[in-house]
Write a protein that holds these residues in place. Structure first.
Motif, mmCIF file in Angstrom:
data_model
loop_
_atom_site.group_PDB
_atom_site.id
_atom_site.type_symbol
_atom_site.label_atom_id
_atom_site.label_comp_id
_atom_site.label_asym_id
_atom_site.label_seq_id
_atom_site.Cartn_x
_atom_site.Cartn_y
_atom_site.Cartn_z
ATOM 1 N N PHE A 19 -8.311 -37.471 10.525
ATOM 2 C CA PHE A 19 -7.634 -36.173 10.384
ATOM 3 C C PHE A 19 -6.137 -36.319 10.647
ATOM 4 N N ILE B 87 -4.558 -37.961 7.599
ATOM 5 C CA ILE B 87 -4.476 -37.024 6.477
ATOM 6 C C ILE B 87 -3.287 -36.086 6.671
ATOM 7 N N THR B 88 -3.129 -35.603 7.908
ATOM 8 C CA THR B 88 -2.027 -34.682 8.186
ATOM 9 C C THR B 88 -0.690 -35.364 7.976
ATOM 10 N N SER C 105 -0.126 -35.938 4.264
ATOM 11 C CA SER C 105 0.105 -34.692 3.533
ATOM 12 C C SER C 105 1.492 -34.143 3.816
ATOM 13 N N SER D 48 -4.989 -39.072 0.917
ATOM 14 C CA SER D 48 -5.566 -38.095 1.857
ATOM 15 C C SER D 48 -6.898 -37.578 1.345
ATOM 16 N N ALA E 189 -10.645 -38.002 3.309
ATOM 17 C CA ALA E 189 -11.287 -36.857 3.970
ATOM 18 C C ALA E 189 -12.819 -36.928 4.062
ATOM 19 N N TYR F 86 -12.120 -29.702 8.182
ATOM 20 C CA TYR F 86 -12.435 -30.713 7.164
ATOM 21 C C TYR F 86 -13.054 -30.043 5.932
ATOM 22 N N TYR G 102 -10.544 -28.173 3.983
ATOM 23 C CA TYR G 102 -9.700 -29.126 3.250
ATOM 24 C C TYR G 102 -10.409 -29.613 1.995
ATOM 25 N N THR H 257 -3.325 -27.810 0.806
ATOM 26 C CA THR H 257 -3.913 -28.815 1.703
ATOM 27 C C THR H 257 -2.941 -29.195 2.827
ATOM 28 N N THR I 29 -3.903 -28.926 6.777
ATOM 29 C CA THR I 29 -3.846 -30.042 7.726
ATOM 30 C C THR I 29 -2.970 -29.697 8.928
#
Lengths: 235, 139
Positions: free
Chosen positions: A67, A70-71, A74, A89, A93, A135, A138, A155, A159
């Motif tokens: 996570f 991904i943040t 992003s 990303s 996920a 999640y 997302y 997205t 995030t």
């Protein structure tokens, strides 16, 4: 508007990688499972139910790690308009979500014999559930806004909303009274887990990380093939 | 170095993050009483009035404080500052024992007596094989 990248060059590497990752994953997982299920000692208090921890803790770690990644991807992708970061990303996920569910389910299975309950609305458990919902949010937003530039904004915002929850998950056991115990493995201070139990835990973490990498590569390759099929050699 | 748009987007994300963190902080701060899963004996002692609703208390089971009388289980929950006597009838979790953490759900009779309807064993963060535990005890 978005920076160009060449999917062909990336695909040349990522399409070959999965078989090596799969091989390594099977090797590490076999060692990890042998260590965790057979060779490692039982706990003085919980006896054999301690073995659930070798799945539960790595799953939770990977889930938090993915996570955060991904943040980061992003946000950087949004600021500098790098489309590739969003595809990475998107491909990361699903395994994060799966490990989140695994952490919750194994925690529940461990909680019944240890605490005496399957579920408790304490801060750690509830924040993990919230993380699973983020999640889900997302993943669903990718389904809804597919092939639409809106998906990058949506997205990114999801995030950022979700990343607030990450330190809450991590420190919930220190900030409030919770049923869940505080962390046993600490980087900065003394760990309260015996070394014979720490090794299997770390090996299992490596195995799960490889599994995530494998799923990521497969997902990412699909994304690259989709781009190729559109007849674009540059995205 | 970077265009104005990039700087603006960076600032935008930064502001969104700042506002959300502050909002989350304020919400959690104001909900603190509900976020905590249980109250310690010290928290109970400092209650302005005795809570009539179901609450949870937690702490350590005091050494040599467990008594089983017929179907009743009596023990003392301590946080090493204050203590509460607990009376409970029902299923006892396997890991419930003296010197270990416990969370009890039930009703406060008065500031030092708690009638539990459910008890949960709280596991601590120590993980070790039995031999190591035995060696530690010998010390």
């Amino acid at each position: 508007m978005f920076k160009y990248f060449e999917p062909n060059k990336i695909f040349a590497v990522t399409s070959k990688a999965p078989k090596y990752v799969l091989f390594l994953f099977i090797v590490i997982l076999s060692i990890g499972l042998a260590e965790a299920l057979i060779l490692s000692p039982e706990d003085y208090k919980q006896s054999h139910s301690v073995r659930i921890m070798y799945v539960h803790v790595p799953a939770a770690w990977i889930c938090l790690g993915i996570f955060s990644s991904i943040t980061f991807l992003s946000v950087v992708g949004y600021i500098f308009k790098i489309r590739n970061f969003f595809l990475i990303s998107k491909s990361l996920a699903p395994s994060g979500f799966v490990f989140n569910i695994i952490a919750i389910v194994t925690g529940s299975i461990w909680g019944k014999p240890t605490w005496g309950t399957w579920w408790a609305w304490d801060a750690r458990i509830t924040s993990m559930l919230i993380m699973a919902l983020f999640y889900l949010l997302y993943l669903i937003s990718w389904r809804i806004y597919e092939n639409n530039d809106k998906v990058f904004k949506v997205t990114s915002i999801i995030t950022i909303l979700g990343i607030i929850n990450v330190p809450i998950v991590k420190y919930s056991v220190d900030w409030w009274n919770t049923l869940h115990q505080p962390a046993s493995v600490n980087i900065l201070s003394q760990s309260s887990i015996h070394i014979s139990m720490l090794y299997p835990l770390l090996i299992m973490t490596a195995a799960f990380a490889l599994f995530s990498l494998l799923i990521f590569l497969m997902k990412y390759n699909t994304e690259l093939i989709k781009i190729k099929n559109k007849g674009l050699d540059r995205l | 170095m970077y265009g104005n748009k990039v700087k603006l987007r960076f600032f935008f994300i930064f502001l969104v993050f700042l506002i959300l963190s502050l909002t989350a902080f304020l919400i959690l701060k104001s909900l603190e009483e509900n976020v905590v899963y249980f109250q310690s004996p010290t928290d109970v002692k400092s209650l302005a009035e005795i809570e009539k609703n179901k609450i949870r208390i937690g702490g350590m089971v005091k050494n040599n404080s467990i008594f089983i009388e017929e179907k009743e289980l009596k023990f003392i929950v301590t946080d090493f500052e204050n203590e509460i006597n607990v009376i409970y009838t029902g299923v006892i979790p396997n890991l419930f024992s003296e010197g270990k953490g416990v969370v009890a759900e039930g009703f406060l009779k008065d500031r030092s007596l708690f009638l539990a309807t459910k008890i949960l064993a709280k596991h601590d963060e120590n993980y070790m094989p039995p031999e190591v535990k035995a060696a530690l005890k010998e010390k």
